[in-house]
Design an enzyme around this catalytic site. Structure first.
Site, PDB file in Angstrom:
ATOM      1  N   GLY A  10     -19.297  20.680  -1.137  1.00  0.00           N
ATOM      2  CA  GLY A  10     -18.796  19.482  -1.046  1.00  0.00           C
ATOM      3  C   GLY A  10     -19.001  18.785   0.156  1.00  0.00           C
ATOM      4  O   GLY A  10     -18.094  18.791   1.031  1.00  0.00           O
ATOM      5  N   LEU A  11     -20.134  18.061   0.343  1.00  0.00           N
ATOM      6  CA  LEU A  11     -20.649  17.595   1.407  1.00  0.00           C
ATOM      7  C   LEU A  11     -20.423  15.936   1.493  1.00  0.00           C
ATOM      8  O   LEU A  11     -21.302  15.221   2.085  1.00  0.00           O
ATOM      9  CB  LEU A  11     -22.046  17.940   1.836  1.00  0.00           C
ATOM     10  CG  LEU A  11     -22.191  19.429   2.029  1.00  0.00           C
ATOM     11  CD1 LEU A  11     -23.735  19.770   2.076  1.00  0.00           C
ATOM     12  CD2 LEU A  11     -21.467  19.679   3.355  1.00  0.00           C
ATOM     13  N   VAL A  13     -18.114  12.745   2.825  1.00  0.00           N
ATOM     14  CA  VAL A  13     -17.780  12.633   4.423  1.00  0.00           C
ATOM     15  C   VAL A  13     -16.716  13.740   4.922  1.00  0.00           C
ATOM     16  O   VAL A  13     -17.129  14.161   5.908  1.00  0.00           O
ATOM     17  CB  VAL A  13     -17.043  11.175   4.313  1.00  0.00           C
ATOM     18  CG1 VAL A  13     -16.602  10.872   5.954  1.00  0.00           C
ATOM     19  CG2 VAL A  13     -18.188  10.183   4.031  1.00  0.00           C
ATOM     20  N   SER A 132      -5.187  16.655   7.579  1.00  0.00           N
ATOM     21  CA  SER A 132      -5.336  15.148   7.788  1.00  0.00           C
ATOM     22  C   SER A 132      -5.786  14.686   9.041  1.00  0.00           C
ATOM     23  O   SER A 132      -6.012  15.379  10.316  1.00  0.00           O
ATOM     24  CB  SER A 132      -3.831  14.675   8.196  1.00  0.00           C
ATOM     25  OG  SER A 132      -3.350  13.583   8.840  1.00  0.00           O
ATOM     26  N   GLY A 134      -8.371  11.918   8.822  1.00  0.00           N
ATOM     27  CA  GLY A 134      -9.806  11.102   8.525  1.00  0.00           C
ATOM     28  C   GLY A 134     -10.810  11.771   8.870  1.00  0.00           C
ATOM     29  O   GLY A 134     -11.026  12.809   9.204  1.00  0.00           O
ATOM     30  N   LYS A 186       1.545  18.290   3.329  1.00  0.00           N
ATOM     31  CA  LYS A 186       0.490  17.334   3.467  1.00  0.00           C
ATOM     32  C   LYS A 186       0.916  16.303   2.711  1.00  0.00           C
ATOM     33  O   LYS A 186       0.726  14.847   2.999  1.00  0.00           O
ATOM     34  CB  LYS A 186      -0.788  17.630   3.012  1.00  0.00           C
ATOM     35  CG  LYS A 186      -1.928  16.687   2.821  1.00  0.00           C
ATOM     36  CD  LYS A 186      -1.975  15.863   4.523  1.00  0.00           C
ATOM     37  CE  LYS A 186      -3.336  14.855   4.821  1.00  0.00           C
ATOM     38  NZ  LYS A 186      -3.519  14.046   3.975  1.00  0.00           N
ATOM     39  N   HIS A 189       3.616  14.542   4.530  1.00  0.00           N
ATOM     40  CA  HIS A 189       2.978  13.754   5.857  1.00  0.00           C
ATOM     41  C   HIS A 189       2.574  12.519   5.190  1.00  0.00           C
ATOM     42  O   HIS A 189       2.770  11.340   6.075  1.00  0.00           O
ATOM     43  CB  HIS A 189       2.068  14.754   5.993  1.00  0.00           C
ATOM     44  CG  HIS A 189       1.106  14.088   7.015  1.00  0.00           C
ATOM     45  ND1 HIS A 189      -0.028  13.038   6.517  1.00  0.00           N
ATOM     46  CD2 HIS A 189       0.701  13.934   8.480  1.00  0.00           C
ATOM     47  CE1 HIS A 189      -0.592  12.461   7.618  1.00  0.00           C
ATOM     48  NE2 HIS A 189      -0.171  13.083   8.704  1.00  0.00           N
ATOM     49  N   ASN A 190       2.025  12.557   4.113  1.00  0.00           N
ATOM     50  CA  ASN A 190       1.436  11.098   3.637  1.00  0.00           C
ATOM     51  C   ASN A 190       2.514  10.133   3.251  1.00  0.00           C
ATOM     52  O   ASN A 190       2.348   8.998   3.516  1.00  0.00           O
ATOM     53  CB  ASN A 190       0.592  11.113   2.715  1.00  0.00           C
ATOM     54  CG  ASN A 190      -0.953  11.926   2.837  1.00  0.00           C
ATOM     55  OD1 ASN A 190      -0.958  12.479   4.024  1.00  0.00           O
ATOM     56  ND2 ASN A 190      -1.891  11.570   2.265  1.00  0.00           N
ATOM     57  N   GLU A 193       3.563   8.785   6.447  1.00  0.00           N
ATOM     58  CA  GLU A 193       2.335   7.755   7.004  1.00  0.00           C
ATOM     59  C   GLU A 193       2.826   6.405   6.250  1.00  0.00           C
ATOM     60  O   GLU A 193       2.554   5.606   6.932  1.00  0.00           O
ATOM     61  CB  GLU A 193       1.092   8.557   6.638  1.00  0.00           C
ATOM     62  CG  GLU A 193       0.015   7.535   6.702  1.00  0.00           C
ATOM     63  CD  GLU A 193      -1.408   8.318   6.167  1.00  0.00           C
ATOM     64  OE1 GLU A 193      -1.721   9.584   6.234  1.00  0.00           O
ATOM     65  OE2 GLU A 193      -2.032   7.764   5.323  1.00  0.00           O
ATOM     66  N   ARG A 291       3.909  -1.616  -1.232  1.00  0.00           N
ATOM     67  CA  ARG A 291       2.196  -1.393  -1.681  1.00  0.00           C
ATOM     68  C   ARG A 291       1.790  -2.020  -3.014  1.00  0.00           C
ATOM     69  O   ARG A 291       1.053  -2.612  -3.288  1.00  0.00           O
ATOM     70  CB  ARG A 291       1.414  -0.006  -1.486  1.00  0.00           C
ATOM     71  CG  ARG A 291       1.323   0.367   0.179  1.00  0.00           C
ATOM     72  CD  ARG A 291       0.410   1.489   0.104  1.00  0.00           C
ATOM     73  NE  ARG A 291       0.426   1.893   1.288  1.00  0.00           N
ATOM     74  CZ  ARG A 291      -0.561   2.725   1.908  1.00  0.00           C
ATOM     75  NH1 ARG A 291      -1.434   3.352   1.024  1.00  0.00           N
ATOM     76  NH2 ARG A 291      -0.282   3.373   3.160  1.00  0.00           N
ATOM     77  N   ARG A 445      32.265   5.621 -14.466  1.00  0.00           N
ATOM     78  CA  ARG A 445      31.601   6.730 -15.285  1.00  0.00           C
ATOM     79  C   ARG A 445      32.592   7.213 -16.125  1.00  0.00           C
ATOM     80  O   ARG A 445      32.321   7.631 -17.217  1.00  0.00           O
ATOM     81  CB  ARG A 445      31.042   7.821 -14.270  1.00  0.00           C
ATOM     82  CG  ARG A 445      29.661   7.181 -13.624  1.00  0.00           C
ATOM     83  CD  ARG A 445      28.972   8.416 -12.694  1.00  0.00           C
ATOM     84  NE  ARG A 445      28.318   9.643 -13.393  1.00  0.00           N
ATOM     85  CZ  ARG A 445      28.879  10.853 -13.550  1.00  0.00           C
ATOM     86  NH1 ARG A 445      29.731  11.048 -12.487  1.00  0.00           N
ATOM     87  NH2 ARG A 445      28.196  11.724 -14.061  1.00  0.00           N
TER      88      ARG A 445
HETATM   89  C1  6PG Z   1      -4.806  11.672   6.236  1.00  0.00           C
HETATM   90  C2  6PG Z   1      -4.678  10.628   5.321  1.00  0.00           C
HETATM   91  C3  6PG Z   1      -5.456  10.820   4.232  1.00  0.00           C
HETATM   92  C4  6PG Z   1      -5.382   9.757   2.920  1.00  0.00           C
HETATM   93  C5  6PG Z   1      -5.353   8.435   3.405  1.00  0.00           C
HETATM   94  C6  6PG Z   1      -5.578   7.271   2.202  1.00  0.00           C
HETATM   95  O1  6PG Z   1      -3.822  12.501   6.442  1.00  0.00           O
HETATM   96  O2  6PG Z   1      -5.952  11.720   6.799  1.00  0.00           O
HETATM   97  O3  6PG Z   1      -3.251  10.923   4.523  1.00  0.00           O
HETATM   98  O4  6PG Z   1      -5.546  12.121   3.561  1.00  0.00           O
HETATM   99  O5  6PG Z   1      -6.277   9.992   2.113  1.00  0.00           O
HETATM  100  O6  6PG Z   1      -4.500   7.975   4.425  1.00  0.00           O
HETATM  101  O7  6PG Z   1      -4.237   7.295   1.334  1.00  0.00           O
HETATM  102  P1  6PG Z   1      -3.967   6.109   0.581  1.00  0.00           P
HETATM  103  O8  6PG Z   1      -5.149   5.784  -0.267  1.00  0.00           O
HETATM  104  O9  6PG Z   1      -2.976   6.619  -0.565  1.00  0.00           O
HETATM  105  O10 6PG Z   1      -3.432   5.055   1.355  1.00  0.00           O
END
Ligand code: 6PG
Length: 472
Positions: A10-11, A13, A132, A134, A186, A189-190, A193, A291, A445
């Protein structure tokens, strides 16, 4: 001939950057991709960076697998969902007992657990790995959250540890637990984020519309904040994003970008799992909701036409208030995120190491920040799972929650939405009060459903004698 230390399929990015990172650390990596053209492009990149010597291109899957030294570690970096299952099925006939598939996408942790359980009786290891940071992280050092088959982790440990980011010389890669543990961490983590990003955006809204600051002025403030307690990757890049100028119009780029946020699912997953386990994660939920509201642009435009433009008077909050409000909100959000992780650990029997998780988030990942170092020390000392009662953070919260309060109040009166920061403040106020108002909920209740309530000293499952409202 089996000459590669590791294989990677899986190449796109992320996969390509990970493969270059592996080659750069001195390991030999065999690479494969569904389309041969992508393999060639990757080899051209590897050559340009002097890394082709450590990279073996393979166009045929069986040949690719044979090139990797047994027991094999094969990274798959394909789109989350069905493509992962398809890839596993394609690989299976070529693998031997003891080999491992290492899946590094943003997979739903329950899918990872299912794949792990499926492959276990076949004696094929499965590692679900959160990566994580990018593109740049993948190339130069991501944070790597590993879960799955512990035995096979040890086969890949040297490579994964070498390619991860380093904080004070320590690798930001760790094995966290069996099955879906890595992808679970993870996901949270997101979620965190999302919370960080939303809170930053809310503060930017006050700067822009309440303090009348230009994008450049906002950029300068974020750059300055990055030297203080908010020091983090997201604060740093916010400064750069606000600073960027559109070449065509010479206007700040950020002012041209449409105010509709995308999302790929991990934030929603974190909010759902938190709700399912009964752990309040209101900052994450708020961020996801914000969002979703942002994406309904047409509805917002129509609603503004009905209610009129928000009456955003000049606010009296200061930049110092905004900085402290952001810090307080962030601590609440991390407290919630870690509480979700602690509960999932208990429910899934994972024994997730909170101190290690905070440690491997100190560099490489999107939420990397100065205060994660403080968090990892707190957890290493075995302090409470909720950061809001950990002494170091109590000190910061005592100093900063008045500012969060001031900012949220000003936002309410100034007609600024503050989904995430106000959620954080309400959570803090709910969490730190010994006596709340759920006694009334329990009474209600019991009134309509005889659900029972508790009175100290008298027992639980008690009932009231309520008047009938029927026919009134
Ligand atoms: C990371 C990021 C990554 C995630 C993007 C986009 O830790 O490098 O969390 O994995 O894919 O941030 O996420 P959204 O499109 O849901 O904002």
């Amino acid at each position: 001939m089996s000459t590669a230390d590791i294989g990677l399929i899986g190449l796109a990015v992320m996969g390509s950057n990970l493969a270059l990172n592996i080659a750069e650390k001195g390991y030999t990596v065999a690479v494969h991709n569904r389309s041969a053209g992508r393999v060639d492009e990757h080899m051209a990149d590897a050559k340009a960076q002097g890394l082709d010597g450590n990279t073996i291109p393979k166009y045929d899957l069986a040949d690719f697998v044979q090139t990797v030294k047994a027991p094999r570690s094969i990274i798959i970096m394909v789109k989350a969902g069905q493509p992962v299952d398809d890839m596993i099925e394609q690989l299976l006939p070529h693998l031997e007992a003891g080999d491992a598939i290492i899946e590094c996408g943003n997979s739903l942790f329950t899918d990872t657990q299912r794949r792990f359980d499926y492959l276990k009786p076949k004696k094929i290891g499965y590692l679900g790995v959160g990566v994580s940071g990018g593109e740049e992280g993948a190339r130069h050092g991501p944070s790597i959250m590993v879960g799955g088959s512990e035995e096979q982790w040890h086969n890949a440990e040297a490579v994964l540890t070498a390619i991860a980011a380093k904080f004070d010389g320590e690798s930001c890669c760790a094995y966290l637990g069996e099955g879906g543990a890595g992808h679970f961490v993870k996901t949270i983590h997101n979620g965190i984020e999302y919370g960080d990003m939303q809170m930053i955006a809310e503060v930017y809204g006050v700067m822009r519309d309440g303090l009348g600051m230009s994008a450049k002025e906002c950029a300068d403030v974020f750059k300055e904040w990055n030297n203080g307690p908010l020091n983090s990757y997201l604060i740093e890049i916010t400064g750069h994003v606000l600073d960027a100028v559109d070449a065509e119009t010479s206007k700040p780029l950020v002012e041209l970008i449409l105010d509709k946020a995308g999302q790929k699912g991990t934030g929603v997953w974190s909010a759902i799992v938190a709700q399912q386990m009964g752990v309040p994660a209101t900052a994450i939920e708020g961020a996801v909701a914000a969002r979703s509201i942002s994406s309904r642009k047409a509805e917002r435009v129509a609603a503004e036409a009905i209610y009129g433009k928000p009456d955003r008077q000049k606010t009296d909050v200061t930049l110092a208030d905004l900085e402290k409000a952001l810090l307080a909100g962030k601590i609440v959000s991390y407290a919630q995120g870690f509480a979700v992780i602690a509960k999932a650990s208990e429910e899934n029997g994972w024994a997730l190491p909170l101190a290690t998780i905070a440690k491997i988030w100190r560099a490489g990942c999107i939420i990397r920040s100065r205060f994660l170092d403080q968090m990892s020390s707190a957890y290493a000392k075995g302090e409470a799972t909720n950061l809001l009662v950990v002494p170091d953070f109590v000190t910061i919260m005592k100093d900063s929650h008045p500012s969060l309060r001031k900012v949220v109040a000003a936002a309410a009166m100034g007609e600024f939405p503050m989904v995430c920061l106000s959620a954080a403040l309400s959570y803090f106020d709910s969490y730190r009060q010994a006596r709340g108002t759920a006694n009334l909920i329990q009474g209600q209740r019991d009134f309509f459903g005889a659900h029972g309530f508790e009175i100290e000293g008298r027992g639980s499952d008690l009932h009231g004698t309520w008047p009938s409202t029927l026919g009134k």
